[in-house]
Design a protein around this motif. Structure first.
Motif, PDB file in Angstrom:
ATOM      1  N   LEU A  24      -6.274   1.700   2.553  1.00 25.83           N
ATOM      2  CA  LEU A  24      -4.771   1.018   2.460  1.00 25.83           C
ATOM      3  C   LEU A  24      -4.255   2.268   1.186  1.00 25.83           C
ATOM      4  O   LEU A  24      -3.146   2.233   1.381  1.00 25.83           O
ATOM      5  N   LEU A  25      -5.253   2.773   0.386  1.00 29.91           N
ATOM      6  CA  LEU A  25      -4.615   3.565  -0.714  1.00 29.91           C
ATOM      7  C   LEU A  25      -3.886   5.082   0.162  1.00 29.91           C
ATOM      8  O   LEU A  25      -3.461   5.656  -0.611  1.00 29.91           O
ATOM      9  N   SER A  26      -4.431   5.064   1.452  1.00 33.72           N
ATOM     10  CA  SER A  26      -4.034   6.401   2.114  1.00 33.72           C
ATOM     11  C   SER A  26      -2.537   6.146   2.653  1.00 33.72           C
ATOM     12  O   SER A  26      -2.063   7.365   3.050  1.00 33.72           O
ATOM     13  N   HIS A  27      -2.117   4.955   2.876  1.00 37.36           N
ATOM     14  CA  HIS A  27      -0.914   4.647   3.169  1.00 37.36           C
ATOM     15  C   HIS A  27       0.339   5.246   2.329  1.00 37.36           C
ATOM     16  O   HIS A  27       0.334   4.991   1.244  1.00 37.36           O
ATOM     17  N   GLN A  28       1.184   6.079   2.968  1.00 34.84           N
ATOM     18  CA  GLN A  28       2.120   6.800   2.100  1.00 34.84           C
ATOM     19  C   GLN A  28       3.154   6.078   1.968  1.00 34.84           C
ATOM     20  O   GLN A  28       4.052   6.178   1.059  1.00 34.84           O
ATOM     21  N   ARG A  29       3.531   4.902   2.371  1.00 33.95           N
ATOM     22  CA  ARG A  29       4.746   4.024   2.433  1.00 33.95           C
ATOM     23  C   ARG A  29       4.399   2.627   1.980  1.00 33.95           C
ATOM     24  O   ARG A  29       3.860   1.791   2.765  1.00 33.95           O
ATOM     25  N   ALA A  30       4.643   2.455   0.656  1.00 29.43           N
ATOM     26  CA  ALA A  30       4.262   1.192   0.159  1.00 29.43           C
ATOM     27  C   ALA A  30       5.495   0.752  -0.968  1.00 29.43           C
ATOM     28  O   ALA A  30       6.023   1.622  -1.359  1.00 29.43           O
ATOM     29  N   ILE A  31       5.563  -0.375  -0.833  1.00 28.84           N
ATOM     30  CA  ILE A  31       6.724  -0.903  -1.699  1.00 28.84           C
ATOM     31  C   ILE A  31       6.225  -2.311  -2.438  1.00 28.84           C
ATOM     32  O   ILE A  31       5.492  -3.158  -2.132  1.00 28.84           O
ATOM     33  N   PRO A  52       8.916 -10.074   6.896  1.00 30.73           N
ATOM     34  CA  PRO A  52       8.663  -9.698   8.527  1.00 30.73           C
ATOM     35  C   PRO A  52       9.227  -8.328   8.747  1.00 30.73           C
ATOM     36  O   PRO A  52       8.429  -7.479   9.438  1.00 30.73           O
ATOM     37  N   GLY A  53      10.236  -7.823   8.050  1.00 25.90           N
ATOM     38  CA  GLY A  53      11.014  -6.465   8.413  1.00 25.90           C
ATOM     39  C   GLY A  53      10.105  -5.538   7.582  1.00 25.90           C
ATOM     40  O   GLY A  53      10.058  -4.308   8.162  1.00 25.90           O
ATOM     41  N   VAL A  54       9.822  -5.868   6.748  1.00 23.27           N
ATOM     42  CA  VAL A  54       8.815  -4.727   5.801  1.00 23.27           C
ATOM     43  C   VAL A  54       7.761  -4.478   6.477  1.00 23.27           C
ATOM     44  O   VAL A  54       7.176  -3.484   6.743  1.00 23.27           O
ATOM     45  N   VAL A  55       6.956  -5.554   6.920  1.00 20.67           N
ATOM     46  CA  VAL A  55       5.705  -5.200   7.810  1.00 20.67           C
ATOM     47  C   VAL A  55       6.090  -4.554   9.358  1.00 20.67           C
ATOM     48  O   VAL A  55       5.314  -3.784   9.493  1.00 20.67           O
ATOM     49  N   ALA A  56       6.836  -5.115   9.710  1.00 18.30           N
ATOM     50  CA  ALA A  56       7.419  -4.598  11.164  1.00 18.30           C
ATOM     51  C   ALA A  56       7.771  -2.895  11.025  1.00 18.30           C
ATOM     52  O   ALA A  56       7.480  -2.253  12.052  1.00 18.30           O
ATOM     53  N   GLN A  58       5.947  -1.009   8.955  1.00 20.61           N
ATOM     54  CA  GLN A  58       4.477  -0.537   8.621  1.00 20.61           C
ATOM     55  C   GLN A  58       4.436   0.027   7.116  1.00 20.61           C
ATOM     56  O   GLN A  58       4.239   0.678   6.504  1.00 20.61           O
ATOM     57  N   LEU A  59       5.206  -0.943   6.319  1.00 21.10           N
ATOM     58  CA  LEU A  59       5.314  -0.905   4.680  1.00 21.10           C
ATOM     59  C   LEU A  59       4.010  -1.573   4.087  1.00 21.10           C
ATOM     60  O   LEU A  59       4.022  -2.627   4.519  1.00 21.10           O
ATOM     61  N   THR A  60       3.224  -1.213   3.280  1.00 24.20           N
ATOM     62  CA  THR A  60       2.325  -1.603   2.501  1.00 24.20           C
ATOM     63  C   THR A  60       2.834  -2.329   1.371  1.00 24.20           C
ATOM     64  O   THR A  60       3.539  -1.938   0.624  1.00 24.20           O
ATOM     65  N   THR A  61       2.812  -3.754   1.258  1.00 26.80           N
ATOM     66  CA  THR A  61       3.235  -4.581  -0.174  1.00 26.80           C
ATOM     67  C   THR A  61       2.228  -4.226  -1.326  1.00 26.80           C
ATOM     68  O   THR A  61       1.110  -4.290  -0.976  1.00 26.80           O
ATOM     69  N   VAL A  62       2.900  -4.227  -2.585  1.00 28.28           N
ATOM     70  CA  VAL A  62       2.025  -4.224  -3.620  1.00 28.28           C
ATOM     71  C   VAL A  62       2.345  -5.200  -4.596  1.00 28.28           C
ATOM     72  O   VAL A  62       3.853  -5.312  -4.715  1.00 28.28           O
ATOM     73  N   SER A  63       1.554  -5.969  -5.207  1.00 24.23           N
ATOM     74  CA  SER A  63       1.857  -6.903  -6.208  1.00 24.23           C
ATOM     75  C   SER A  63       0.832  -7.465  -7.074  1.00 24.23           C
ATOM     76  O   SER A  63      -0.082  -6.838  -6.988  1.00 24.23           O
ATOM     77  N   GLY A  64       1.074  -8.254  -7.891  1.00 26.04           N
ATOM     78  CA  GLY A  64       0.082  -8.668  -8.985  1.00 26.04           C
ATOM     79  C   GLY A  64      -0.728  -9.854  -8.823  1.00 26.04           C
ATOM     80  O   GLY A  64      -1.523 -10.096  -9.748  1.00 26.04           O
ATOM     81  N   LEU A  65      -0.677 -10.735  -7.700  1.00 26.59           N
ATOM     82  CA  LEU A  65      -1.485 -11.906  -7.463  1.00 26.59           C
ATOM     83  C   LEU A  65      -1.208 -12.694  -8.556  1.00 26.59           C
ATOM     84  O   LEU A  65      -1.932 -13.819  -8.764  1.00 26.59           O
ATOM     85  N   ALA A  66      -0.201 -12.543  -9.236  1.00 31.29           N
ATOM     86  CA  ALA A  66       0.288 -14.052 -10.219  1.00 31.29           C
ATOM     87  C   ALA A  66       0.790 -15.056  -9.291  1.00 31.29           C
ATOM     88  O   ALA A  66       1.104 -14.913  -8.221  1.00 31.29           O
ATOM     89  N   LYS A  67       0.986 -16.297  -9.863  1.00 30.44           N
ATOM     90  CA  LYS A  67       1.512 -17.395  -8.925  1.00 30.44           C
ATOM     91  C   LYS A  67       2.854 -17.052  -9.012  1.00 30.44           C
ATOM     92  O   LYS A  67       3.589 -16.138  -9.632  1.00 30.44           O
ATOM     93  N   GLY A  68       3.728 -17.682  -8.155  1.00 33.21           N
ATOM     94  CA  GLY A  68       5.130 -17.450  -7.830  1.00 33.21           C
ATOM     95  C   GLY A  68       5.173 -16.548  -6.897  1.00 33.21           C
ATOM     96  O   GLY A  68       4.514 -16.218  -5.821  1.00 33.21           O
ATOM     97  N   VAL A  69       6.179 -15.289  -7.236  1.00 34.01           N
ATOM     98  CA  VAL A  69       6.651 -14.530  -6.090  1.00 34.01           C
ATOM     99  C   VAL A  69       5.581 -13.701  -5.857  1.00 34.01           C
ATOM    100  O   VAL A  69       5.323 -13.291  -4.605  1.00 34.01           O
ATOM    101  N   ASP A  70       4.801 -13.234  -6.642  1.00 29.28           N
ATOM    102  CA  ASP A  70       3.496 -12.344  -6.528  1.00 29.28           C
ATOM    103  C   ASP A  70       2.849 -12.917  -5.161  1.00 29.28           C
ATOM    104  O   ASP A  70       2.575 -12.219  -4.394  1.00 29.28           O
ATOM    105  N   ALA A  71       2.324 -14.230  -5.520  1.00 28.06           N
ATOM    106  CA  ALA A  71       1.367 -14.571  -4.475  1.00 28.06           C
ATOM    107  C   ALA A  71       2.136 -14.976  -3.277  1.00 28.06           C
ATOM    108  O   ALA A  71       1.343 -14.778  -2.107  1.00 28.06           O
TER     109      ALA A  71
END
Length: 204
Positions: A24-31, A52-56, A58-71
């Motif tokens: 996944l680190l080789s994916h050039q498009r991440a948000i 759903p649109g982000v995934v469609a 082919q964007l990789t999502t990045v977040s912090g695994l905190a509770k709330g929005v991240d999770a």
């Protein structure tokens, strides 16, 4: 396989520990998508509408695994068969917060967990400030969903701007404490995130 975008940031981590799909680190498009731990129904609705649109696209999502929005960002990405990267502020052998144990295990199997801290490292407060630079550094753009004034999400947005990365913020009610930070970003010139095209124009 050190990610190119992350190598460009100031004080990039010397080493990264991981569990999961390293490709996944080789994916050039991440948000990066970050926000309040005490998420409201408004934030939840916004994420479920956006992902759903982000995934469609082919964007990789990045977040912090905190509770709330991240999770929810990680959960929604996986539920839509997308790719997600979680950057944590402790060792890979520790789950924080405990309520995300099942989610962390799922990401290890279907996505990627990253940390600059070795096994046994506790989730100390300053670790989360430091990991924010990695979240912003892995992504072409950072989206802030909900944020109070002086929140960690605003730190991530500031770090992204420092690295000349695009930042977007979802506007909210002037009567909501959770929208004070995002509205503040917009007032300072950050692009409002109104629809999926706003994200795509900043990333694609």
């Amino acid at each position: 396989m050190y990610p190119k975008l992350l190598r460009e940031i100031y004080c990039s981590p010397t080493v990264l520990f991981y569990n999961g799909n390293l490709s996944l680190l080789s994916h050039q498009r991440a948000i990066a998508i970050v926000g309040a731990r005490m998420m409201t129904s408004y934030g939840e609705q916004a994420i479920k509408c956006l992902i759903p649109g982000v995934v469609a696209n082919q964007l990789t999502t990045v977040s912090g695994l905190a509770k709330g929005v991240d999770a929810l960002v990680h959960e929604a990405t996986l539920a839509n068969a997308g790719s997600t990267i979680a950057v944590i502020g402790n060792g890979l052998d520790i789950t924080y917060p405990k309520q995300n144990a099942q989610l962390q295990n799922q990401i290890q199997k279907e996505g990627l967990i990253l940390s600059e801290y070795p096994q046994g490292a506790r989730p100390l407060r300053h670790h989360f400030v430091e990991r924010n630079r990695i979240i912003a550094g892995l992504a072409t753009a950072t989206c802030v969903v909900e944020a109070r004034k002086n929140s960690g999400s605003l730190i991530t947005a500031s770090l992204a701007l420092t690295e000349n990365r695009n930042v977007l913020a979802i506007p909210g009610s002037i009567f909501s404490g959770n929208s004070q930070g995002t509205n503040q970003l917009i007032a300072a010139g950050t692009r409002p995130l109104i629809e999926l095209d706003d994200v795509l124009e900043e990333v694609l």
